[in-house]
Scaffold this active site. Sequence first.
Site, short mmCIF file in Angstrom:
data_model
loop_
_atom_site.label_atom_id
_atom_site.label_comp_id
_atom_site.label_asym_id
_atom_site.label_seq_id
_atom_site.Cartn_x
_atom_site.Cartn_y
_atom_site.Cartn_z
N CYS A 90 -1.72 -102.12 48.22
CA CYS A 90 -1.27 -103.38 47.65
C CYS A 90 -1.00 -103.20 46.15
CB CYS A 90 -2.25 -104.51 47.96
SG CYS A 90 -1.50 -106.16 47.71
N GLU A 146 -6.47 -102.26 55.83
CA GLU A 146 -7.80 -102.73 56.21
C GLU A 146 -7.75 -104.11 56.87
OE1 GLU A 146 -7.29 -104.56 52.15
OE2 GLU A 146 -6.55 -102.83 53.25
N HIS A 158 -1.75 -104.22 53.68
CA HIS A 158 -3.19 -103.96 53.71
C HIS A 158 -3.58 -103.28 55.03
CE1 HIS A 158 -4.60 -106.21 50.14
NE2 HIS A 158 -3.54 -106.97 50.37
#
Length: 211
Positions: free
Chosen positions: A82, A194, A192
């Site tokens: 990001c 994650e 992202h």
Amino acid sequence: MSKNVVVLDYGSGNLRSAQRAVERTGATVTVTSNFQEALDADGLLVPGVGAFEACMRGLKAVRGEQVIGRRLAGGRPVLGICVGMQILFEKGVEHGVETAGCDEWPGTVEPLDAPIVPHMGWNTVDAPAGTRMFAGMDADTRFYFVHSYGVRHWVLETHSEKIRAPKVVWATHGQPFVAAVENGPLWATQFHPEKSGDAGAALLTNWVDTL
């Protein structure tokens, strides 16, 4: 033995979610701002959320731009996520304020040209053939984005046969923007991993497998 990954703590980013996501690959993960630990790790993950200028200020406070540069000079893996990807570029422009980035790649982080901002939600990406980052994934695989700024123009050109050109991955929200870059030991994603479920887990596994 499991690989040792440092998630760089410079006051910005989803540190614990990034830590847990990388741990699920089997790696040992430490969250720290310690310069030497970040330098010595098998892999360095640089997260980032918020404003470009604030992230650069926090990064410099822990000498993060130096550790990134020294690792890459030695061919040691770094993954930016990001705003952790955005700060790898030459500069960012937000609200008329221009801030110097790490300058690992030329280019400018600028507002997205789209009817709806921020770009928030799931989107596909257009990855060139042969990327290790997206190995084993289908073309319609979706990743989770949350951002209002991005790199809309890739300006680095490689004309030498001795230098392998970076693999640039694009996505579209209003207009195309750089969604990820794979450049030797330096990988970065605007989305992202994650927060991207199985797709993000596969990408992080692919990265850890290179360490």
